[in-house]
Design a protein around this motif. Structure first.
Motif, PDB file in Angstrom:
ATOM      1  N   ARG A  14       0.834  -1.205   0.000  1.00 19.39           N
ATOM      2  CA  ARG A  14       0.000   0.000   0.000  1.00 19.39           C
ATOM      3  C   ARG A  14       0.864   1.249   0.000  1.00 19.39           C
ATOM      4  NH1 ARG A  14      -3.577   1.043   5.059  1.00 19.39           N
ATOM      5  NH2 ARG A  14      -2.010   2.562   5.606  1.00 19.39           N
ATOM      6  N   ARG A  15       1.950   1.234   0.800  1.00 19.98           N
ATOM      7  CA  ARG A  15       2.843   2.395   0.865  1.00 19.98           C
ATOM      8  C   ARG A  15       3.524   2.620  -0.475  1.00 19.98           C
ATOM      9  NH1 ARG A  15       6.256   3.345   5.909  1.00 19.98           N
ATOM     10  NH2 ARG A  15       5.365   5.389   5.690  1.00 19.98           N
TER      11      ARG A  15
ATOM     12  N   CYS B  35       0.966   4.104  -2.834  1.00 14.65           N
ATOM     13  CA  CYS B  35       0.723   5.514  -2.489  1.00 14.65           C
ATOM     14  C   CYS B  35       1.889   6.381  -2.948  1.00 14.65           C
ATOM     15  CB  CYS B  35       0.526   5.671  -0.990  1.00 14.65           C
ATOM     16  SG  CYS B  35      -1.026   5.000  -0.413  1.00 14.65           S
TER      17      CYS B  35
ATOM     18  N   GLU C 102      -5.793   8.660   5.148  1.00  8.28           N
ATOM     19  CA  GLU C 102      -4.771   7.849   5.816  1.00  8.28           C
ATOM     20  C   GLU C 102      -3.740   7.355   4.798  1.00  8.28           C
ATOM     21  OE1 GLU C 102      -4.379   3.869   8.641  1.00  8.28           O
ATOM     22  OE2 GLU C 102      -6.322   4.396   7.798  1.00  8.28           O
ATOM     23  N   ALA C 103      -4.210   6.886   3.661  1.00  5.58           N
ATOM     24  CA  ALA C 103      -3.303   6.376   2.623  1.00  5.58           C
ATOM     25  C   ALA C 103      -2.389   7.483   2.091  1.00  5.58           C
ATOM     26  CB  ALA C 103      -4.101   5.752   1.480  1.00  5.58           C
TER      27      ALA C 103
ATOM     28  N   ASP D 180       0.218   8.191   4.761  1.00 10.25           N
ATOM     29  CA  ASP D 180       1.179   7.084   4.803  1.00 10.25           C
ATOM     30  C   ASP D 180       2.161   7.145   3.639  1.00 10.25           C
ATOM     31  OD1 ASP D 180       0.422   5.871   7.161  1.00 10.25           O
ATOM     32  OD2 ASP D 180      -0.863   4.381   6.204  1.00 10.25           O
TER      33      ASP D 180
ATOM     34  N   GLY E 130       5.013   7.086   9.386  1.00 11.01           N
ATOM     35  CA  GLY E 130       4.647   5.687   9.491  1.00 11.01           C
ATOM     36  C   GLY E 130       3.231   5.569  10.013  1.00 11.01           C
ATOM     37  N   PRO E 131       2.763   4.347  10.162  1.00 11.16           N
ATOM     38  CA  PRO E 131       1.383   4.142  10.626  1.00 11.16           C
ATOM     39  C   PRO E 131       1.083   4.775  11.985  1.00 11.16           C
ATOM     40  CG  PRO E 131       2.296   2.108   9.758  1.00 11.16           C
ATOM     41  CD  PRO E 131       3.418   3.100   9.797  1.00 11.16           C
TER      42      PRO E 131
ATOM     43  N   THR F  11       0.815   8.594  11.488  1.00 13.56           N
ATOM     44  CA  THR F  11      -0.423   8.881  10.766  1.00 13.56           C
ATOM     45  C   THR F  11      -1.616   8.772  11.706  1.00 13.56           C
ATOM     46  OG1 THR F  11       0.496   8.154   8.652  1.00 13.56           O
ATOM     47  CG2 THR F  11      -1.902   8.138   8.849  1.00 13.56           C
TER      48      THR F  11
END
Length: 91
Positions: free
Chosen positions: A3-4, A7, A27-28, A31, A37-38, A41
């Protein structure tokens, strides 16, 4: 991790100069910023639930771990607060 990467690729496709408003970012999108980082975020999104950030100074006060050096890095990646980029004078 995937996902990162996606993005990050999306941000590159849009161009590094593309502004990302902190008060509207998903959020995405957050990130996808280098240096976030998570857990960071999550802190940002939690602080934002109390209300939008009014300025970079407000952002740095309300979110643990956000200092002038990190604000400078995020701003260079296109992050804005209320449409403004970070400058040391915007404290």
């Amino acid at each position: 991790m995937i996902r990162r990467l996606l993005c990050g690729a999306a941000l590159l496709a849009c161009g590094a100069s593309q502004a990302l408003e902190l008060n509207e970012a998903t959020e995405a999108q957050l990130d996808g910023l280098r240096g976030l980082g998570p857990s960071s975020t999550a802190r940002i999104l939690q602080a934002r639930e109390a209300g939008p950030f009014k300025s970079w100074a407000d952002f740095m006060t309300r979110v643990k771990g956000i200092k002038p050096a990190t604000a400078t890095k995020f701003s260079a990646q296109g992050l804005t607060v209320q449409g403004a980029t970070y400058t040391p004078e915007s404290k």
